[in-house]
Design a protein around this motif. Structure first.
Motif, PDB file in Angstrom:
ATOM      1  N   SER A  64      40.314  37.970  38.615  1.00 50.04           N
ATOM      2  CA  SER A  64      40.805  36.777  38.240  1.00 50.04           C
ATOM      3  C   SER A  64      41.977  36.509  38.679  1.00 50.04           C
ATOM      4  O   SER A  64      42.793  37.495  38.676  1.00 50.04           O
ATOM      5  N   GLU A  80      34.657  41.802  33.669  1.00 45.56           N
ATOM      6  CA  GLU A  80      33.923  40.578  34.426  1.00 45.56           C
ATOM      7  C   GLU A  80      34.259  40.894  36.105  1.00 45.56           C
ATOM      8  O   GLU A  80      33.706  40.357  36.654  1.00 45.56           O
ATOM      9  N   GLN A  93      39.578  22.366  39.172  1.00 40.56           N
ATOM     10  CA  GLN A  93      38.269  22.203  39.462  1.00 40.56           C
ATOM     11  C   GLN A  93      37.816  21.060  40.293  1.00 40.56           C
ATOM     12  O   GLN A  93      36.615  21.203  41.111  1.00 40.56           O
ATOM     13  N   ARG A 138      36.395  32.417  39.902  1.00 36.03           N
ATOM     14  CA  ARG A 138      35.554  32.185  40.846  1.00 36.03           C
ATOM     15  C   ARG A 138      34.204  32.726  40.793  1.00 36.03           C
ATOM     16  O   ARG A 138      33.894  33.779  40.264  1.00 36.03           O
ATOM     17  N   ALA A 139      33.256  31.976  41.487  1.00 37.16           N
ATOM     18  CA  ALA A 139      31.827  32.760  41.672  1.00 37.16           C
ATOM     19  C   ALA A 139      32.137  34.128  42.273  1.00 37.16           C
ATOM     20  O   ALA A 139      31.243  35.187  41.748  1.00 37.16           O
ATOM     21  N   ASP A 140      32.936  34.672  43.339  1.00 35.69           N
ATOM     22  CA  ASP A 140      33.195  35.757  43.794  1.00 35.69           C
ATOM     23  C   ASP A 140      34.257  36.321  42.941  1.00 35.69           C
ATOM     24  O   ASP A 140      35.296  36.099  43.048  1.00 35.69           O
ATOM     25  N   LYS A 141      33.701  37.609  42.206  1.00 32.09           N
ATOM     26  CA  LYS A 141      34.862  37.945  41.271  1.00 32.09           C
ATOM     27  C   LYS A 141      35.088  39.423  41.864  1.00 32.09           C
ATOM     28  O   LYS A 141      35.808  40.233  41.562  1.00 32.09           O
ATOM     29  N   ASP A 198      33.887  25.635  41.695  1.00 36.70           N
ATOM     30  CA  ASP A 198      33.190  26.863  40.907  1.00 36.70           C
ATOM     31  C   ASP A 198      34.474  27.652  39.810  1.00 36.70           C
ATOM     32  O   ASP A 198      33.903  28.699  39.514  1.00 36.70           O
ATOM     33  N   ALA A 208      38.519  37.206  45.973  1.00 31.82           N
ATOM     34  CA  ALA A 208      39.336  36.063  44.934  1.00 31.82           C
ATOM     35  C   ALA A 208      40.563  35.853  45.366  1.00 31.82           C
ATOM     36  O   ALA A 208      41.059  34.653  44.932  1.00 31.82           O
ATOM     37  N   GLN A 266      36.263  28.865  36.862  1.00 37.77           N
ATOM     38  CA  GLN A 266      36.054  29.059  35.547  1.00 37.77           C
ATOM     39  C   GLN A 266      37.580  29.244  34.724  1.00 37.77           C
ATOM     40  O   GLN A 266      38.082  30.295  35.309  1.00 37.77           O
TER      41      GLN A 266
END
Length: 465
Positions: free
Chosen positions: A340, A337, A364, A389-392, A369, A396, A371
């Motif tokens: 992280s 993915e 959060q 986060r949205a930018d993986k 954003d 990050a 997860q």
């Protein structure tokens, strides 16, 4: 100095025992998460404890730092050199002999370059169980597992590597060999020195051989994947099962819904037993010697009286393997993915639900954003609590310090630890100084100074000087 050192090293080892080519070195200088990339003078690949000792003496003479390395499967950069290029990587990969399986004494003696899965297979062939087990079993080495005091899925019943180790042989920073390779369960002759080296991540010495505990090979298993409304319900079932069957509860693995989403995305061939995916799952295994039907009945009885939403019981070995793959592939699904912020934390078992309820909303609120991908060993309080986060991309990591402050703050408030089974390595050196007392750090530095006065054993890992 470098030329004379390498010439002396070549004289100690056979031609295959030293690597200096840049291409050959590359894989040893990069950690498995591809986060830490260093440089090294060379890689030494000794074949015996005596060769390890000779290499260490040579390094002490020339003032060359040593980075011990096993299977290079760690998560915190403990086996990766820094960027100076001044260190020697000492790989145990060629010290891979299983020396003895003593079924009567329930022990296995191995060199520490042995792959965990190979040691498990040797024990199994003798009708015994080597209980250490985790997703990297096919590539990690016994030495690395000892170096970080690894845990895994069976800790609930059998304990971490500390509890599974009876004796060690260790090469000290002086090049002396400490012969603590004893296969005894009772040995009260002073300090238990082996415990200094387990979990020390190669900063105090190099473990070359080990005597590990074995157990009777279970002949009965019961496995279920159970859906829960919340972690409190999972904890209630754990308590109930332990009251019914005691230590036959071997594994109790908690899995959050985002894990299932990542598995469905990156491993669509794996089973998806529940639709829609529940908020929380637990993979529960009971094991013992005897009859599987009895264990299954006990598990079914407990499930029937618990606050669960649904459950799937494995009916055969193939179904058990498929359910276990759901748990074992979570880490790989995360890797696919993207980046992280990872946390390997432990808490009192009773406080795991409180942590999950408190930490997520705090994260959060600061990072809308975020997860949270949470899973781990509920039975022993060890969570792998990871934040996407949205930018993986590598970007990050820019928020890592702020995210860590929130997570570790919640952990500390609830009486937990910032490292459960992955160690400190490079990743958490600074964090350790914040979450351990000055007295504890001074004691650790005193031990380090006594055993490694030149600070040549894996410098920059665990403790900062």
């Amino acid at each position: 100095m470098t030329t004379s050192f390498l010439a002396a090293l070549q004289a100690l080892l056979d031609p295959a025992g030293i690597l200096t080519d840049e291409t050959a070195l590359a894989g040893y200088c990069l950690d498995q998460r591809r986060r830490y990339r260093g440089q090294a003078l060379a890689v030494a690949r000794p074949r015996s404890c005596e060769e390890v000792a000779a290499v260490v003496r040579l390094c002490a003479e020339h003032g060359v730092p040593i980075v011990p390395q096993g299977g290079n499967t760690g998560n915190c950069g403990a086996a990766t050199p820094d960027e100076s290029g001044s260190a020697l990587i000492l790989s145990l990969e060629r010290m891979n002999r299983i020396l003895e399986v003593d079924a009567d004494n329930n022990t296995i003696t191995v060199e520490t370059g042995v792959i965990l899965a190979d040691a498990q297979a040797a024990a199994r062939a003798a009708g015994r169980l080597l209980a250490a087990d985790w997703a990297a079993a096919a590539s990690c080495q016994i030495g690395g597992a000892l170096a970080v005091n690894a845990g895994g899925v069976n800790v609930l019943r059998y304990g971490n590597m500390r509890e599974q180790t009876l004796g060690l042989e260790v090469v000290l920073a002086s090049g002396e060999i400490w012969g603590g390779l004893r296969a005894l369960r009772k040995d009260n002759t002073g300090y238990d020195l082996k415990q200094l080296f387990i979990g020390a991540e190669g900063t105090l010495g190099i473990i070359t051989r080990a005597v590990l505990r074995l157990f009777p090979l279970p002949t009965a298993q019961a496995l279920a994947l159970v859906a829960f409304p919340d972690p409190d319900a999972a904890l209630a079932l754990l308590r109930d099962l332990q009251g019914r069957v005691g230590d036959r509860v071997t594994s109790f693995e908690l899995i959050g819904q985002p894990c299932l989403e990542l598995l469905a995305k990156h491993f669509p061939q794996l089973p998806q037993p529940f639709s829609p995916a529940p908020q929380w799952l637990a993979l529960i295994e009971l094991s013992d010697c005897g009859d599987s039907a009895e264990l299954s009945d006990k598990l079914i009885e407990a499930l029937a009286e618990s606050e669960i939403e649904d459950a799937v019981l494995a009916r055969n070995a193939a179904e058990s393997e498929a359910l276990w793959r759901l748990r074992e592939e979570i880490a790989e699904a995360q890797r696919r993915e993207g980046v992280s912020i990872k946390h390997d934390i432990s808490l009192p078992v009773s406080r795991v639900p409180a942590f999950l309820a408190e930490c997520g909303p705090k994260l959060q609120a600061e990072f809308p954003d975020a997860q949270i991908v949470a899973f781990g060993h509920l039975g022993d309080g060890n969570l792998h609590y990871n934040v996407f986060r949205a930018d993986k991309s590598q970007a990050a990591y820019q928020a890592e310090a702020a995210i860590n402050a929130i997570v570790y703050g919640c952990v500390t408030q609830l009486g937990g630890s910032i490292s459960a089974e992955h160690g400190i390595g490079q990743l958490k050196v600074d964090a350790l100084t914040q979450y351990r007392s000055k007295l504890e750090l001074d004691l650790m530095r005193g031990i380090k100074q006594l055993l490694d006065p030149q600070n040549l054993m894996n410098p920059g890992k665990v403790l900062r000087f």
